[in-house]
Design a protein around this motif. Structure first.
Motif, PDB file in Angstrom:
ATOM      1  N   LEU A 153      12.685  -0.102  -4.058  1.00 20.59           N
ATOM      2  CA  LEU A 153      12.108   0.991  -4.840  1.00 20.59           C
ATOM      3  C   LEU A 153      11.059   1.756  -4.049  1.00 20.59           C
ATOM      4  O   LEU A 153      10.982   2.989  -4.121  1.00 20.59           O
ATOM      5  CB  LEU A 153      11.518   0.458  -6.143  1.00 20.59           C
ATOM      6  CG  LEU A 153      12.536  -0.008  -7.179  1.00 20.59           C
ATOM      7  CD1 LEU A 153      11.825  -0.702  -8.332  1.00 20.59           C
ATOM      8  CD2 LEU A 153      13.364   1.152  -7.672  1.00 20.59           C
ATOM      9  N   ALA A 154      10.236   1.051  -3.285  1.00 15.03           N
ATOM     10  CA  ALA A 154       9.216   1.716  -2.474  1.00 15.03           C
ATOM     11  C   ALA A 154       9.856   2.619  -1.423  1.00 15.03           C
ATOM     12  O   ALA A 154       9.415   3.752  -1.201  1.00 15.03           O
ATOM     13  CB  ALA A 154       8.319   0.681  -1.810  1.00 15.03           C
ATOM     14  N   TRP A 155      10.901   2.148  -0.785  1.00 20.93           N
ATOM     15  CA  TRP A 155      11.580   2.953   0.225  1.00 20.93           C
ATOM     16  C   TRP A 155      12.275   4.142  -0.430  1.00 20.93           C
ATOM     17  O   TRP A 155      12.311   5.238   0.142  1.00 20.93           O
ATOM     18  CB  TRP A 155      12.556   2.089   1.014  1.00 20.93           C
ATOM     19  CG  TRP A 155      11.858   1.240   2.022  1.00 20.93           C
ATOM     20  CD1 TRP A 155      11.042   0.175   1.771  1.00 20.93           C
ATOM     21  CD2 TRP A 155      11.871   1.386   3.435  1.00 20.93           C
ATOM     22  NE1 TRP A 155      10.570  -0.345   2.942  1.00 20.93           N
ATOM     23  CE2 TRP A 155      11.067   0.374   3.980  1.00 20.93           C
ATOM     24  CE3 TRP A 155      12.514   2.269   4.293  1.00 20.93           C
ATOM     25  CZ2 TRP A 155      10.871   0.221   5.340  1.00 20.93           C
ATOM     26  CZ3 TRP A 155      12.317   2.112   5.664  1.00 20.93           C
ATOM     27  CH2 TRP A 155      11.503   1.111   6.168  1.00 20.93           C
TER      28      TRP A 155
ATOM     29  N   LEU B 125      12.446  10.003  -1.558  1.00 23.49           N
ATOM     30  CA  LEU B 125      12.397  11.062  -2.565  1.00 23.49           C
ATOM     31  C   LEU B 125      11.180  11.960  -2.368  1.00 23.49           C
ATOM     32  O   LEU B 125      11.252  13.171  -2.582  1.00 23.49           O
ATOM     33  CB  LEU B 125      12.391  10.464  -3.970  1.00 23.49           C
ATOM     34  CG  LEU B 125      13.711   9.854  -4.417  1.00 23.49           C
ATOM     35  CD1 LEU B 125      13.525   9.110  -5.739  1.00 23.49           C
ATOM     36  CD2 LEU B 125      14.781  10.905  -4.537  1.00 23.49           C
ATOM     37  N   GLY B 126      10.068  11.374  -1.946  1.00 24.60           N
ATOM     38  CA  GLY B 126       8.877  12.179  -1.655  1.00 24.60           C
ATOM     39  C   GLY B 126       9.116  13.140  -0.500  1.00 24.60           C
ATOM     40  O   GLY B 126       8.722  14.312  -0.558  1.00 24.60           O
TER      41      GLY B 126
ATOM     42  N   VAL C 260       9.058  17.308  -0.755  1.00 24.34           N
ATOM     43  CA  VAL C 260       8.299  18.197   0.135  1.00 24.34           C
ATOM     44  C   VAL C 260       9.245  19.172   0.830  1.00 24.34           C
ATOM     45  O   VAL C 260       8.957  20.366   0.946  1.00 24.34           O
ATOM     46  CB  VAL C 260       7.475  17.382   1.155  1.00 24.34           C
ATOM     47  CG1 VAL C 260       6.873  18.281   2.222  1.00 24.34           C
ATOM     48  CG2 VAL C 260       6.375  16.614   0.444  1.00 24.34           C
ATOM     49  N   ALA C 261      10.393  18.683   1.265  1.00 26.48           N
ATOM     50  CA  ALA C 261      11.380  19.557   1.900  1.00 26.48           C
ATOM     51  C   ALA C 261      11.855  20.635   0.927  1.00 26.48           C
ATOM     52  O   ALA C 261      12.032  21.797   1.313  1.00 26.48           O
ATOM     53  CB  ALA C 261      12.560  18.739   2.406  1.00 26.48           C
ATOM     54  N   GLY C 262      12.053  20.266  -0.327  1.00 24.22           N
ATOM     55  CA  GLY C 262      12.455  21.242  -1.333  1.00 24.22           C
ATOM     56  C   GLY C 262      11.402  22.314  -1.549  1.00 24.22           C
ATOM     57  O   GLY C 262      11.718  23.506  -1.659  1.00 24.22           O
TER      58      GLY C 262
ATOM     59  N   VAL D 299      15.830  20.426   7.996  1.00 25.77           N
ATOM     60  CA  VAL D 299      15.672  19.240   8.846  1.00 25.77           C
ATOM     61  C   VAL D 299      14.847  18.181   8.115  1.00 25.77           C
ATOM     62  O   VAL D 299      15.170  16.992   8.150  1.00 25.77           O
ATOM     63  CB  VAL D 299      15.029  19.619  10.195  1.00 25.77           C
ATOM     64  CG1 VAL D 299      14.635  18.389  10.985  1.00 25.77           C
ATOM     65  CG2 VAL D 299      15.984  20.492  11.006  1.00 25.77           C
ATOM     66  N   ALA D 300      13.790  18.619   7.433  1.00 28.93           N
ATOM     67  CA  ALA D 300      12.972  17.672   6.665  1.00 28.93           C
ATOM     68  C   ALA D 300      13.803  17.018   5.565  1.00 28.93           C
ATOM     69  O   ALA D 300      13.689  15.814   5.313  1.00 28.93           O
ATOM     70  CB  ALA D 300      11.761  18.390   6.069  1.00 28.93           C
ATOM     71  N   ALA D 301      14.672  17.799   4.926  1.00 29.36           N
ATOM     72  CA  ALA D 301      15.536  17.237   3.886  1.00 29.36           C
ATOM     73  C   ALA D 301      16.500  16.216   4.478  1.00 29.36           C
ATOM     74  O   ALA D 301      16.748  15.163   3.879  1.00 29.36           O
ATOM     75  CB  ALA D 301      16.306  18.352   3.180  1.00 29.36           C
TER      76      ALA D 301
END
Length: 106
Positions: free
Chosen positions: A14-16, A21-22, A26-28, A48-50
């Motif tokens: 869940l942490a990973w 998802l975080g 941010v990429a979104g 690229v971030a996504a």
């Protein structure tokens, strides 16, 4: 008496997933801003971030989950410094890109 249920692998997974998802969130936001401002270079950076976020979600998180399950079953240590370092580098890289995108004058 039944043995206690081990939840370490599930908490780790869940942490990973939250980390991935975080990064995707941010990429979104970066992508949304790039589209609004009409800046294709920033849109590529957001893409690229996504992809990095998807890499964490789709590749690194499942690898870590299986590794933790195996280590719990074997009773060995949980450390995975290279895997943790790669995710840390991903998060820091996306954070720096986001900071530059926010602080760069338009």
């Amino acid at each position: 008496m039944t043995p206690p249920v081990e939840t370490q692998p599930e908490r780790t997974a869940l942490a990973w997933q939250r980390t991935g998802l975080g990064v995707l969130a941010v990429a979104g936001l970066l992508g949304h801003d790039a589209v609004r401002q009409g800046e294709p270079v920033r849109l590529v950076v957001a893409g690229v971030a996504a992809l990095l976020g998807l890499g964490v979600l789709g590749a690194l998180a499942p690898v870590r989950y299986r590794d933790v399950r195996r280590r719990v079953a074997a009773g060995t240590g949980m450390g995975a410094p290279r895997l943790v370092a790669s995710v840390t580098a991903t998060v820091v890289l996306v954070a720096v890109v986001a900071a530059v995108a926010v602080l760069t004058p338009r």
